[in-house]
Design a protein around this motif. Structure first.
Motif, PDB file in Angstrom:
ATOM      1  N   PHE A   1       0.890  -1.066   0.234  1.00  0.00           N
ATOM      2  CA  PHE A   1       0.267   0.077  -0.025  1.00  0.00           C
ATOM      3  C   PHE A   1       0.774   0.659   0.184  1.00  0.00           C
ATOM      4  O   PHE A   1       1.457   2.447   0.814  1.00  0.00           O
ATOM      5  CB  PHE A   1      -0.633  -0.346   1.064  1.00  0.00           C
ATOM      6  CG  PHE A   1      -2.347   1.100   0.564  1.00  0.00           C
ATOM      7  CD1 PHE A   1      -3.181   0.025   0.006  1.00  0.00           C
ATOM      8  CD2 PHE A   1      -1.778   2.621   1.386  1.00  0.00           C
ATOM      9  CE1 PHE A   1      -4.583   1.473  -0.091  1.00  0.00           C
ATOM     10  CE2 PHE A   1      -3.230   2.904   0.832  1.00  0.00           C
ATOM     11  CZ  PHE A   1      -4.457   2.803  -0.137  1.00  0.00           C
ATOM     12  N   PRO A   2       1.249   1.560  -1.334  1.00  0.00           N
ATOM     13  CA  PRO A   2       2.474   2.841  -1.350  1.00  0.00           C
ATOM     14  C   PRO A   2       1.442   4.205  -1.042  1.00  0.00           C
ATOM     15  O   PRO A   2       0.789   4.112  -1.743  1.00  0.00           O
ATOM     16  CB  PRO A   2       2.579   3.042  -3.066  1.00  0.00           C
ATOM     17  CG  PRO A   2       1.932   1.746  -3.657  1.00  0.00           C
ATOM     18  CD  PRO A   2       1.201   0.353  -2.590  1.00  0.00           C
ATOM     19  N   SER A   3       2.331   4.870  -0.016  1.00  0.00           N
ATOM     20  CA  SER A   3       2.041   6.215   0.105  1.00  0.00           C
ATOM     21  C   SER A   3       3.149   6.990   0.556  1.00  0.00           C
ATOM     22  O   SER A   3       4.266   6.317   0.605  1.00  0.00           O
ATOM     23  CB  SER A   3       1.057   6.146   1.284  1.00  0.00           C
ATOM     24  OG  SER A   3      -0.078   5.170   2.202  1.00  0.00           O
ATOM     25  N   ARG A   4       2.969   8.707  -0.380  1.00  0.00           N
ATOM     26  CA  ARG A   4       3.618   9.472   0.153  1.00  0.00           C
ATOM     27  C   ARG A   4       3.249  10.463   1.286  1.00  0.00           C
ATOM     28  O   ARG A   4       2.163  10.363   0.858  1.00  0.00           O
ATOM     29  CB  ARG A   4       4.619  10.188  -1.048  1.00  0.00           C
ATOM     30  CG  ARG A   4       4.908   8.764  -1.969  1.00  0.00           C
ATOM     31  CD  ARG A   4       6.422   8.251  -1.591  1.00  0.00           C
ATOM     32  NE  ARG A   4       6.947   7.181  -2.423  1.00  0.00           N
ATOM     33  CZ  ARG A   4       7.136   5.893  -2.714  1.00  0.00           C
ATOM     34  NH1 ARG A   4       6.267   5.417  -1.413  1.00  0.00           N
ATOM     35  NH2 ARG A   4       7.063   5.049  -3.366  1.00  0.00           N
ATOM     36  N   ILE A   5       4.653  11.270   1.557  1.00  0.00           N
ATOM     37  CA  ILE A   5       3.895  11.368   3.042  1.00  0.00           C
ATOM     38  C   ILE A   5       4.740  13.036   2.892  1.00  0.00           C
ATOM     39  O   ILE A   5       5.984  13.227   2.769  1.00  0.00           O
ATOM     40  CB  ILE A   5       4.277  11.324   4.790  1.00  0.00           C
ATOM     41  CG1 ILE A   5       3.416  10.125   4.984  1.00  0.00           C
ATOM     42  CG2 ILE A   5       4.197  12.571   5.835  1.00  0.00           C
ATOM     43  CD1 ILE A   5       4.668   8.332   4.144  1.00  0.00           C
ATOM     44  N   VAL A   6       4.282  14.233   3.355  1.00  0.00           N
ATOM     45  CA  VAL A   6       4.629  15.655   3.902  1.00  0.00           C
ATOM     46  C   VAL A   6       4.149  16.953   4.557  1.00  0.00           C
ATOM     47  O   VAL A   6       3.541  16.043   4.470  1.00  0.00           O
ATOM     48  CB  VAL A   6       4.934  16.402   2.579  1.00  0.00           C
ATOM     49  CG1 VAL A   6       3.632  16.825   2.222  1.00  0.00           C
ATOM     50  CG2 VAL A   6       5.647  17.998   2.237  1.00  0.00           C
ATOM     51  N   PHE A   7       5.174  17.203   5.286  1.00  0.00           N
ATOM     52  CA  PHE A   7       4.813  17.181   6.571  1.00  0.00           C
ATOM     53  C   PHE A   7       5.403  18.672   6.792  1.00  0.00           C
ATOM     54  O   PHE A   7       6.764  18.636   6.389  1.00  0.00           O
ATOM     55  CB  PHE A   7       4.989  15.958   8.293  1.00  0.00           C
ATOM     56  CG  PHE A   7       4.513  17.392   9.494  1.00  0.00           C
ATOM     57  CD1 PHE A   7       3.349  17.994   9.634  1.00  0.00           C
ATOM     58  CD2 PHE A   7       5.665  16.928  10.456  1.00  0.00           C
ATOM     59  CE1 PHE A   7       2.745  17.823  10.601  1.00  0.00           C
ATOM     60  CE2 PHE A   7       5.167  17.265  11.692  1.00  0.00           C
ATOM     61  CZ  PHE A   7       4.130  18.030  11.647  1.00  0.00           C
ATOM     62  N   ASP A   8       5.047  19.641   7.276  1.00  0.00           N
ATOM     63  CA  ASP A   8       5.121  20.857   7.457  1.00  0.00           C
ATOM     64  C   ASP A   8       5.570  21.416   9.018  1.00  0.00           C
ATOM     65  O   ASP A   8       5.778  22.491   8.859  1.00  0.00           O
ATOM     66  CB  ASP A   8       4.934  22.313   6.793  1.00  0.00           C
ATOM     67  CG  ASP A   8       3.212  22.248   7.222  1.00  0.00           C
ATOM     68  OD1 ASP A   8       3.329  21.803   8.218  1.00  0.00           O
ATOM     69  OD2 ASP A   8       3.002  23.148   6.938  1.00  0.00           O
ATOM     70  N   GLY A   9       5.320  20.542   9.849  1.00  0.00           N
ATOM     71  CA  GLY A   9       4.663  21.692  11.698  1.00  0.00           C
ATOM     72  C   GLY A   9       3.809  21.217  11.561  1.00  0.00           C
ATOM     73  O   GLY A   9       3.148  21.121  12.706  1.00  0.00           O
ATOM     74  N   GLN A  10       2.768  21.750  11.054  1.00  0.00           N
ATOM     75  CA  GLN A  10       1.448  21.183  11.213  1.00  0.00           C
ATOM     76  C   GLN A  10       0.872  20.473  10.482  1.00  0.00           C
ATOM     77  O   GLN A  10       0.011  19.442  10.948  1.00  0.00           O
ATOM     78  CB  GLN A  10       1.375  22.981  11.060  1.00  0.00           C
ATOM     79  CG  GLN A  10      -0.479  23.098  12.050  1.00  0.00           C
ATOM     80  CD  GLN A  10      -1.335  24.228  11.735  1.00  0.00           C
ATOM     81  OE1 GLN A  10      -0.544  25.159  12.175  1.00  0.00           O
ATOM     82  NE2 GLN A  10      -2.333  24.638  12.273  1.00  0.00           N
TER      83      GLN A  10
END
Length: 499
Positions: A377-386
């Protein structure tokens, strides 16, 4: 409930560069740990828990005590926004030791690897049992570089990286959950290193399941079941509390093992000239955490102490496990290979920088826990601190949870059954589990300040339209820059001979 509000105390530092006998650079002032003996070489110890989420008493988790993590935080710097690059054991460890993301280094899922009790032949190129998935041959790993530069290297608990000959440790020891035995083993490693500088990857097995295997031997670390906190994404039932209390007990045991390692470094006179990084390979061993794209599977505890590390400080800088290798090499004055995708954290450690240079986001990924396509179940994540954005590359696909996240047999996991049985009393938690297994959408967005357990997907709220566009764009650029070309993990290239 966890506390997500932290203050950063950063002081102005005057840095004086000193070259020791190994030409290893370091900086010092009155607010940084710098009591190194100039005649001693610089060393590194990476303390790596197995499957521990962002769950320490100093980070706000009630009902448990992690005195050694907490004490090291006072002697060094604690990070509140540290993220693994992937929420599964093998690819995370290979990511740490290459400074690269799994899709880039080729090690995208858990792999078959030798036991630390196996003979040398199991770790060489003539090994008979080698997984077809592993890092590319042309990549220089951290153990390879350190070996070439005269370091004594050692690893404990488990190996779990592929192919094995790319990670040539000098010594291997299967010690995994006994604090007293860690004292002996680490002491033996230090003695065996002689005049060589050393690097230890001190892996610790708890809180990886089977919890009972740890707690039956060390019941003194079990917390009061009534005092622990049940994360909001899991149902608060007696059965779940029973399972979670054992997890938290294992966290306390792991902290005791880490304390034994630190105590031994001090007893052997090596603490002041050793960089200690104390973290976990990835997050909690629960569904919607480990082997998933959600924050509970990627957010990890992280504290660092040693020469030139600002003491008693808390940093909200966004950091990744891909930063560990370049940080270690920079600390030791060794060149960083061009393949490395992370960055050195030394400017943040010293207090010269509040954040990693040019970093506004931290990225991560999940491809599959094991080789079974049902687990893909391929996923990509980006997080900016909030804001935490997830792009599911194969949305609506059914997903088979790894055995340790759902099975009692062999793993003694009661959390999955506890969630199923709570269908009527805790429908939200039940539905989150079912959505995990079948029906996740193409995109997800969560406000981690308001919704730290990611219960409500706000991707379609109009007020977040600009933020969604921003994070989509950032993720697209990162995928292109990092060579993330495949949506289906079975097409990720692995173990290439040349770049």
């Amino acid at each position: 409930m966890k506390s997500f509000s932290f203050r950063i105390f950063i002081t102005s530092l005057v840095i004086v560069f000193v070259v020791n006998c190994n030409s290893q650079k370091n900086a010092t002032n009155s607010n940084t740990t710098d009591t190194t003996d100039s005649k001693k070489p610089l060393n590194v110890v990476l303390i790596l828990m197995d499957d521990q989420g962002y769950d320490t008493s100093v980070d706000g988790m009630t009902g448990i005590k992690t005195p050694n993590f907490d004490a090291l935080s006072k002697e060094g710097m604690r990070f509140t926004n540290a993220y693994a690059s992937v929420p599964s054991c093998s690819p995370s460890r290979s990511s740490i030791n290459t400074g690269m993301y799994p899709h880039a280094n080729g090690h995208w899922r858990n792999t078959i690897t030798p036991s630390l009790t196996d003979g040398d032949e199991a770790f060489g190129r003539q090994a008979k049992r080698v997984d077809k998935v592993g890092i590319h041959e042309y990549i220089k790993t951290l153990p390879e570089i350190l070996k070439e530069n005269g370091f004594y290297t050692a690893i404990t608990q488990k190996f779990h990286m592929s192919p094995p000959w790319k990670f040539p440790y000098t010594e291997r020891n299967p010690v995994h959950n006994d604090p007293e035995k860690y004292k002996q083993v680490i002491g033996d490693f230090i003695e065996a290193s002689g005049e060589q500088p050393f690097f230890f990857q001190a892996n610790i097995s708890p809180p990886h399941r089977n919890f009972d295997a740890h707690m039956n031997k060390f019941p003194e670390y079990m917390p009061n079941v009534n005092n622990i906190v049940v994360p909001d994404y899991l149902p608060d039932t007696p059965m779940m509390r029973e399972d979670l209390s054992k997890y938290y007990g294992c966290v306390q045991l792991a902290d005791a093992c880490a304390g034994a390692i630190i105590e031994t470094l001090k007893a052997k006179g090596q603490f002041d000239n050793t960089l200690i990084i104390y973290t976990s390979d990835h997050g909690q061993p629960y569904h919607r955490a480990k082997a998933s794209a959600y924050g509970e599977g990627l957010h990890v505890p992280y504290v660092v102490a040693g020469p030139n590390v600002t003491k008693g400080q808390i940093s909200e800088a966004l950091i990744s496990h891909t930063d560990i290798m370049p940080t270690v090499l920079s600390f030791l004055g060794l060149p960083i290979p061009e393949t490395v995708q992370g960055q050195s954290l030394l400017p943040v450690f010293s207090g010269n920088a509040k954040k990693v240079k040019d970093r506004n986001y931290v990225f991560a990924e999940h491809n599959s826990h094991g080789p079974d396509p049902k687990e893909h179940f391929p996923s990509r994540i980006v997080f900016d601190g909030q804001f935490y954005y997830i792009k599911n590359l194969m949305p609506n696909k059914s997903y088979l949870l790894p055995a340790d996240l759902r099975a009692y047999k062999g793993w003694h996991n009661k959390s999955y059954d506890a969630t199923i049985e709570a269908k009527d009393t805790h429908p939200m938690q039940y539905n989150l589990l079912r959505l995990l297994e079948n029906g996740r959408p193409a995109e997800e967005l969560y406000d981690m300040k308001k919704d730290p357990y990611q219960l409500v997907n706000i991707i379609n709220e109009l007020k977040h339209k600009e933020k969604v566009t921003e994070l989509r764009t950032a993720l697209k650029k990162w995928r292109k820059k990092s060579g993330d070309l495949e949506n289906n993990p079975k097409y990720i290239k692995t173990r290439l001979e040349i770049n």
